[in-house]
Design a protein around this motif. Sequence first.
Motif, PDB file in Angstrom:
ATOM      1  N   TYR A   1      36.299  51.506  36.869  1.00 30.76           N
ATOM      2  CA  TYR A   1      35.129  50.662  36.627  1.00 30.76           C
ATOM      3  C   TYR A   1      35.128  49.451  37.552  1.00 30.76           C
ATOM      4  CZ  TYR A   1      34.376  53.646  32.657  1.00 30.76           C
ATOM      5  OH  TYR A   1      34.138  54.750  31.873  1.00 30.76           O
ATOM      6  N   LEU A   2      36.300  48.912  37.828  1.00 31.38           N
ATOM      7  CA  LEU A   2      36.389  47.825  38.804  1.00 31.38           C
ATOM      8  C   LEU A   2      36.046  48.352  40.197  1.00 31.38           C
ATOM      9  CD1 LEU A   2      37.067  44.898  39.497  1.00 31.38           C
ATOM     10  CD2 LEU A   2      39.481  45.562  39.644  1.00 31.38           C
ATOM     11  N   ASP A   3      36.536  49.542  40.526  1.00 28.22           N
ATOM     12  CA  ASP A   3      36.246  50.133  41.833  1.00 28.22           C
ATOM     13  C   ASP A   3      34.744  50.347  42.024  1.00 28.22           C
ATOM     14  OD1 ASP A   3      38.922  50.169  42.432  1.00 28.22           O
ATOM     15  OD2 ASP A   3      39.204  52.310  42.023  1.00 28.22           O
ATOM     16  N   LYS A   4      34.070  50.685  40.942  1.00 30.43           N
ATOM     17  CA  LYS A   4      32.631  50.941  41.037  1.00 30.43           C
ATOM     18  C   LYS A   4      31.857  49.688  41.438  1.00 30.43           C
ATOM     19  CE  LYS A   4      28.880  53.336  38.667  1.00 30.43           C
ATOM     20  NZ  LYS A   4      28.458  54.068  37.450  1.00 30.43           N
ATOM     21  N   LEU A   5      32.428  48.522  41.179  1.00 32.36           N
ATOM     22  CA  LEU A   5      31.766  47.268  41.570  1.00 32.36           C
ATOM     23  C   LEU A   5      31.816  47.048  43.080  1.00 32.36           C
ATOM     24  CD1 LEU A   5      33.002  44.909  38.704  1.00 32.36           C
ATOM     25  CD2 LEU A   5      30.852  46.181  38.848  1.00 32.36           C
ATOM     26  N   SER A   6      32.718  47.743  43.748  1.00 31.74           N
ATOM     27  CA  SER A   6      32.761  47.772  45.225  1.00 31.74           C
ATOM     28  C   SER A   6      32.857  46.391  45.860  1.00 31.74           C
ATOM     29  CB  SER A   6      31.522  48.502  45.781  1.00 31.74           C
ATOM     30  OG  SER A   6      31.469  49.821  45.302  1.00 31.74           O
ATOM     31  N   PHE A   7      33.760  45.578  45.351  1.00 32.65           N
ATOM     32  CA  PHE A   7      34.006  44.299  46.020  1.00 32.65           C
ATOM     33  C   PHE A   7      34.724  44.545  47.343  1.00 32.65           C
ATOM     34  CE2 PHE A   7      33.809  42.640  41.561  1.00 32.65           C
ATOM     35  CZ  PHE A   7      32.723  41.797  41.753  1.00 32.65           C
ATOM     36  N   SER A   8      34.471  43.679  48.305  1.00 33.60           N
ATOM     37  CA  SER A   8      35.091  43.819  49.621  1.00 33.60           C
ATOM     38  C   SER A   8      36.601  43.624  49.530  1.00 33.60           C
ATOM     39  CB  SER A   8      34.508  42.791  50.590  1.00 33.60           C
ATOM     40  OG  SER A   8      33.126  43.021  50.779  1.00 33.60           O
ATOM     41  N   GLU A   9      37.295  44.215  50.466  1.00 28.73           N
ATOM     42  CA  GLU A   9      38.753  44.086  50.500  1.00 28.73           C
ATOM     43  C   GLU A   9      39.157  42.617  50.621  1.00 28.73           C
ATOM     44  OE1 GLU A   9      42.601  45.751  53.067  1.00 28.73           O
ATOM     45  OE2 GLU A   9      40.561  46.439  53.535  1.00 28.73           O
ATOM     46  N   GLY A  10      40.133  42.233  49.829  1.00 32.84           N
ATOM     47  CA  GLY A  10      40.608  40.858  49.836  1.00 32.84           C
ATOM     48  C   GLY A  10      39.953  39.980  48.782  1.00 32.84           C
ATOM     49  N   TYR A  11      38.884  40.458  48.151  1.00 30.91           N
ATOM     50  CA  TYR A  11      38.223  39.696  47.098  1.00 30.91           C
ATOM     51  C   TYR A  11      38.847  40.044  45.746  1.00 30.91           C
ATOM     52  CZ  TYR A  11      34.537  37.711  49.987  1.00 30.91           C
ATOM     53  OH  TYR A  11      33.852  36.985  50.924  1.00 30.91           O
ATOM     54  N   GLU A  12      38.992  39.024  44.903  1.00 32.68           N
ATOM     55  CA  GLU A  12      39.632  39.177  43.599  1.00 32.68           C
ATOM     56  C   GLU A  12      38.641  38.858  42.487  1.00 32.68           C
ATOM     57  OE1 GLU A  12      43.159  37.019  40.952  1.00 32.68           O
ATOM     58  OE2 GLU A  12      42.971  36.607  43.098  1.00 32.68           O
ATOM     59  N   LEU A  13      38.524  39.747  41.501  1.00 33.66           N
ATOM     60  CA  LEU A  13      37.632  39.506  40.368  1.00 33.66           C
ATOM     61  C   LEU A  13      38.073  38.248  39.635  1.00 33.66           C
ATOM     62  CD1 LEU A  13      35.263  40.472  38.599  1.00 33.66           C
ATOM     63  CD2 LEU A  13      36.923  41.817  37.285  1.00 33.66           C
ATOM     64  N   LEU A  14      37.155  37.307  39.452  1.00 35.46           N
ATOM     65  CA  LEU A  14      37.488  36.014  38.862  1.00 35.46           C
ATOM     66  C   LEU A  14      36.923  35.835  37.466  1.00 35.46           C
ATOM     67  CD1 LEU A  14      38.696  33.147  39.213  1.00 35.46           C
ATOM     68  CD2 LEU A  14      36.493  32.464  40.213  1.00 35.46           C
ATOM     69  N   MET A  15      35.657  36.195  37.279  1.00 36.58           N
ATOM     70  CA  MET A  15      35.017  35.960  35.980  1.00 36.58           C
ATOM     71  C   MET A  15      33.842  36.898  35.793  1.00 36.58           C
ATOM     72  SD  MET A  15      32.725  32.490  36.505  1.00 36.58           S
ATOM     73  CE  MET A  15      33.836  31.590  37.589  1.00 36.58           C
ATOM     74  N   ALA A  16      33.407  36.973  34.552  1.00 34.89           N
ATOM     75  CA  ALA A  16      32.167  37.669  34.214  1.00 34.89           C
ATOM     76  C   ALA A  16      31.273  36.685  33.471  1.00 34.89           C
ATOM     77  CB  ALA A  16      32.445  38.895  33.349  1.00 34.89           C
TER      78      ALA A  16
END
Length: 216
Positions: free
Chosen positions: A177-192
């Motif tokens: 589910y995190l992968d599906k958000l497709s954040f760029s390499e090096g970016y870290e999920l911080l908040m929702a």
Amino acid sequence: MKRSAKILCLLGLSFLMISCNEQQNGTVNQEINKEQIVVDNLMTRRSIRAYEDEIVPRDIMNVILECGIYAPNGMNKQPWEIRVVDDQNYIKELTDLYLSDMDDDHPRNPKKDPNFRNMFRNAPTIVFIAMEPGFCSQVDCGLLAGNMVNAAWGYGIGSCILMAPIQFMKSEKAKPYLDKLSFSEGYELLMAIGFGYPDERPQAKPRIYEKIKFID
């Protein structure tokens, strides 16, 4: 209270403030009105944890997001990436996975809450913010979030900044589910941030004014 009634209440409050600032000759001081409306929006916004089912329309979300990315940020690096999820299947599947990973005896197990619908305080629209690590990145992303939640309130849309789901989102179990958000390499999920039309009207918690000091 239904959504249309809530919006009318907000519009009525704004109209009341304008009326109170009318001059004796019947004209309105537009500058004072604008300032007061902005202040009122900031002072009345609350974190909402009960929502109606309706998804926030994307045209309104686009305005909220644009207000977000105009937040001040160090050296204009804009160290954020934003993903918006209003797909209820995604939210439900992720929530089901979250619940399956929780001990039934956990004191805050949401299964015990009859009103529980999803792990994002039941909000129907979720914004995920990831940051590019850097000196000011957390501050910048906080300002981004602040702009969004305050802009949303101007439309009668409630919000709640959510940190608790992030730990689970980063787990191996939730990786698809995190992968599906497709954040760029090096970016870290911080908040929702959950967004939706409020189904509650909480009062403000007391603020500690003594923490403010002017230094002469």
